[in-house]
Write a protein that holds these residues in place. Structure first.
Motif, PDB file in Angstrom:
ATOM      1  N   ASN A 174       0.825  -1.210   0.000  1.00 28.51           N
ATOM      2  CA  ASN A 174       0.000   0.000   0.000  1.00 28.51           C
ATOM      3  C   ASN A 174       0.858   1.259   0.000  1.00 28.51           C
ATOM      4  OD1 ASN A 174      -2.584  -1.078  -0.202  1.00 28.51           O
ATOM      5  ND2 ASN A 174      -2.773  -1.386   2.000  1.00 28.51           N
ATOM      6  N   ASP A 175       1.964   1.225   0.718  1.00 27.26           N
ATOM      7  CA  ASP A 175       2.885   2.367   0.721  1.00 27.26           C
ATOM      8  C   ASP A 175       3.460   2.626  -0.672  1.00 27.26           C
ATOM      9  OD1 ASP A 175       2.485   2.731   3.418  1.00 27.26           O
ATOM     10  OD2 ASP A 175       4.354   1.755   4.036  1.00 27.26           O
ATOM     11  N   MET A 176       3.502   1.578  -1.484  1.00 22.09           N
ATOM     12  CA  MET A 176       4.034   1.693  -2.846  1.00 22.09           C
ATOM     13  C   MET A 176       2.926   1.984  -3.860  1.00 22.09           C
ATOM     14  SD  MET A 176       6.670  -1.554  -2.615  1.00 22.09           S
ATOM     15  CE  MET A 176       7.352  -1.366  -4.261  1.00 22.09           C
ATOM     16  N   GLY A 177       1.698   2.159  -3.384  1.00 17.78           N
ATOM     17  CA  GLY A 177       0.604   2.491  -4.280  1.00 17.78           C
ATOM     18  C   GLY A 177      -0.445   1.417  -4.439  1.00 17.78           C
ATOM     19  N   GLY A 178      -0.295   0.298  -3.705  1.00 13.00           N
ATOM     20  CA  GLY A 178      -1.282  -0.766  -3.761  1.00 13.00           C
ATOM     21  C   GLY A 178      -1.189  -1.590  -5.032  1.00 13.00           C
ATOM     22  N   VAL A 179      -2.230  -2.356  -5.287  1.00 11.48           N
ATOM     23  CA  VAL A 179      -2.331  -3.167  -6.495  1.00 11.48           C
ATOM     24  C   VAL A 179      -3.648  -2.821  -7.175  1.00 11.48           C
ATOM     25  CG1 VAL A 179      -2.463  -5.495  -7.461  1.00 11.48           C
ATOM     26  CG2 VAL A 179      -0.984  -5.062  -5.479  1.00 11.48           C
ATOM     27  N   LYS A 180      -3.576  -2.410  -8.429  1.00 10.34           N
ATOM     28  CA  LYS A 180      -4.783  -2.023  -9.174  1.00 10.34           C
ATOM     29  C   LYS A 180      -5.295  -3.148 -10.071  1.00 10.34           C
ATOM     30  CE  LYS A 180      -4.603   2.036  -7.349  1.00 10.34           C
ATOM     31  NZ  LYS A 180      -5.538   2.353  -6.245  1.00 10.34           N
ATOM     32  N   ALA A 181      -4.419  -4.076 -10.413  1.00 10.70           N
ATOM     33  CA  ALA A 181      -4.818  -5.234 -11.228  1.00 10.70           C
ATOM     34  C   ALA A 181      -3.768  -6.314 -11.039  1.00 10.70           C
ATOM     35  CB  ALA A 181      -4.948  -4.871 -12.702  1.00 10.70           C
ATOM     36  N   MET A 182      -4.196  -7.573 -11.193  1.00  8.26           N
ATOM     37  CA  MET A 182      -3.295  -8.715 -11.100  1.00  8.26           C
ATOM     38  C   MET A 182      -3.405  -9.549 -12.366  1.00  8.26           C
ATOM     39  SD  MET A 182      -4.086  -9.946  -7.178  1.00  8.26           S
ATOM     40  CE  MET A 182      -3.071 -11.421  -7.374  1.00  8.26           C
ATOM     41  N   VAL A 183      -2.282 -10.179 -12.736  1.00 11.92           N
ATOM     42  CA  VAL A 183      -2.253 -11.118 -13.864  1.00 11.92           C
ATOM     43  C   VAL A 183      -1.503 -12.353 -13.396  1.00 11.92           C
ATOM     44  CG1 VAL A 183      -1.632 -11.503 -16.274  1.00 11.92           C
ATOM     45  CG2 VAL A 183      -2.108  -9.156 -15.467  1.00 11.92           C
ATOM     46  N   ILE A 184      -2.111 -13.526 -13.553  1.00 14.78           N
ATOM     47  CA  ILE A 184      -1.464 -14.773 -13.134  1.00 14.78           C
ATOM     48  C   ILE A 184      -1.128 -15.586 -14.376  1.00 14.78           C
ATOM     49  CG2 ILE A 184      -1.561 -16.768 -11.614  1.00 14.78           C
ATOM     50  CD1 ILE A 184      -1.970 -14.171 -10.126  1.00 14.78           C
ATOM     51  N   SER A 185       0.122 -16.025 -14.465  1.00 13.48           N
ATOM     52  CA  SER A 185       0.608 -16.654 -15.693  1.00 13.48           C
ATOM     53  C   SER A 185      -0.004 -18.021 -15.959  1.00 13.48           C
ATOM     54  CB  SER A 185       2.134 -16.781 -15.649  1.00 13.48           C
ATOM     55  OG  SER A 185       2.543 -17.595 -14.554  1.00 13.48           O
ATOM     56  N   HIS A 186      -0.177 -18.832 -14.919  1.00 14.63           N
ATOM     57  CA  HIS A 186      -0.649 -20.205 -15.137  1.00 14.63           C
ATOM     58  C   HIS A 186      -1.017 -20.829 -13.795  1.00 14.63           C
ATOM     59  CE1 HIS A 186       3.471 -21.035 -13.905  1.00 14.63           C
ATOM     60  NE2 HIS A 186       3.211 -22.326 -13.859  1.00 14.63           N
ATOM     61  N   PRO A 187      -1.667 -21.990 -13.778  1.00 15.51           N
ATOM     62  CA  PRO A 187      -2.226 -22.537 -12.534  1.00 15.51           C
ATOM     63  C   PRO A 187      -1.236 -22.814 -11.415  1.00 15.51           C
ATOM     64  CG  PRO A 187      -3.327 -23.529 -14.398  1.00 15.51           C
ATOM     65  CD  PRO A 187      -2.204 -22.708 -14.969  1.00 15.51           C
ATOM     66  N   HIS A 188       0.026 -23.091 -11.721  1.00 12.36           N
ATOM     67  CA  HIS A 188       0.978 -23.357 -10.638  1.00 12.36           C
ATOM     68  C   HIS A 188       1.215 -22.137  -9.759  1.00 12.36           C
ATOM     69  CE1 HIS A 188       2.798 -26.932 -13.078  1.00 12.36           C
ATOM     70  NE2 HIS A 188       1.712 -27.269 -12.405  1.00 12.36           N
ATOM     71  N   PHE A 189       0.864 -20.954 -10.273  1.00 10.17           N
ATOM     72  CA  PHE A 189       1.057 -19.727  -9.510  1.00 10.17           C
ATOM     73  C   PHE A 189      -0.264 -19.089  -9.083  1.00 10.17           C
ATOM     74  CE2 PHE A 189       5.357 -18.946 -11.843  1.00 10.17           C
ATOM     75  CZ  PHE A 189       5.900 -20.032 -11.180  1.00 10.17           C
ATOM     76  N   TYR A 190      -1.368 -19.842  -9.179  1.00  6.60           N
ATOM     77  CA  TYR A 190      -2.627 -19.297  -8.685  1.00  6.60           C
ATOM     78  C   TYR A 190      -2.550 -19.033  -7.182  1.00  6.60           C
ATOM     79  CZ  TYR A 190      -5.098 -20.350 -13.076  1.00  6.60           C
ATOM     80  OH  TYR A 190      -5.525 -20.380 -14.386  1.00  6.60           O
ATOM     81  N   SER A 191      -1.832 -19.874  -6.455  1.00  9.09           N
ATOM     82  CA  SER A 191      -1.514 -19.689  -5.024  1.00  9.09           C
ATOM     83  C   SER A 191      -2.727 -19.162  -4.241  1.00  9.09           C
ATOM     84  CB  SER A 191      -0.286 -18.791  -4.873  1.00  9.09           C
ATOM     85  OG  SER A 191      -0.480 -17.526  -5.455  1.00  9.09           O
TER      86      SER A 191
END
Length: 319
Positions: A123-140
């Motif tokens: 949040n101090d860095m501006g938060g996250v406005k959108a996420m993109v996940i490359s593939h199911p192993h990184f759905y986490s």
């Protein structure tokens, strides 16, 4: 009501499943797939609540700055992105990458561990406005992140069956080869490209000539080697015939993609300009004006090594 922090998390791949009932979840379907594996100790689960309570893990933030311009020192340039990694390593150990854009931060890929310190730092860095996940192993635990930062997640529609948790208010499913990432209708400049290969919907991300590969294009040790000088510090040429990337259906089990699938991926990727690549682990970064040629060279090396003395991709060139 059960808190999502009590949902079971696979210790091997880091996927958060949508239940806290250990009797209802005895195996991880992500790790049962031949692209993953189960360790000799067998499958096991934890929870985010347990990880936080144990206090053994924390997330570190590592800024990446491109090679400095002549007028600036490296430290004088703003970071191109910031890697977020969990220490000590948890599950696969990939990095999440926070990319600043004029329309807000985009998070490329995701890690499982999320605590209040991480939320505050992001949040101090501006938060996250959108996420993109490359593939199911990184759905986490991507829905944990999306809910904490009140953003949406771009995922490939082709891989929807691999989701362990669903929330279609947060999850945006991509069908096109190329997708613009937007925040409140504003174009971030980020482009998501579906290459497939590793998974049918495996994605890469492009931003201002930088290619974020996850393991769709798997960086090799030779690709990350410093070939610019010899042992005495003298300039030298990069040896011919060494690859930069490999193209695998299963990374841990080392099962390659077919020659035709590699060619299909090339016919998509060759339409894009990029001079750096950034892989799934910290410090897996390559900057080279000839990087696209190295991708093609790597594909051709692999195809020849697989026994294809004649294949249409071997005739491809950048000219």
């Amino acid at each position: 009501m059960v808190s999502s922090s009590s949902y079971l998390v696979c210790n091997t791949c880091g996927t958060q499943h949508g239940t806290a009932d250990r009797t209802a979840l005895t195996t991880c379907f992500i790790c049962d797939d031949p692209r993953q594996y189960t360790p000799p100790s067998g499958q096991s689960f934890t929870t985010l609540a347990a990880l936080r309570e144990a206090g053994e893990h924390h997330n570190e933030f590592h800024p990446f700055r491109p090679h400095p311009l002549p007028s600036l020192s490296a430290s004088g340039q703003p970071p191109l992105f910031t890697s977020i990694i969990t220490v000590p390593k948890f599950a696969i150990g990939q990095r999440a990458v926070l990319i600043p854009t004029p329309a807000g931060n985009v998070l490329w890929d995701c890690i499982t561990y999320l605590d209040e310190e991480t939320v505050q730092k992001v949040n101090d860095m501006g938060g996250v406005k959108a996420m993109v996940i490359s593939h199911p192993h990184f759905y986490s635990s991507h829905l944990e992140w999306a809910e904490r930062f009140n953003c949406k997640v771009y995922l490939a529609a082709d891989d929807k069956r691999w989701l362990a948790r669903r929330n279609e208010e947060r999850q945006l499913f991509l069908d096109e080869i190329e997708t613009k990432v937007e925040v409140d209708g504003v174009d971030t400049g980020v482009r998501v490209v579906k290459l497939g290969g590793h998974f049918p919907g495996s994605l890469v991300l492009l931003y201002e000539g930088h290619l974020f590969t996850a393991d769709t294009l798997m960086m090799t040790p030779a690709g990350r080697s410093n070939w610019s000088i010899d042992a005495l510090g003298n300039p030298r040429e990069r040896p011919k015939g060494v690859n930069t990337f490999s193209f695998l259906w299963s990374i841990p089990n080392m099962i390659p993609l077919s020659a035709d699938e590699i060619m299909r991926m090339w016919h998509i990727l060759k339409n894009y300009h990029f001079t750096s690549a950034h892989g799934l682990f910290p410090d897996w970064d390559i900057e080279d004006q000839s990087l696209k040629a190295r991708v093609l060279e790597s594909m051709q090396i692999q195809i020849r090594a697989m026994g294809h003395g004649q294949h249409p991709l071997l005739e491809e060139s950048l000219s």
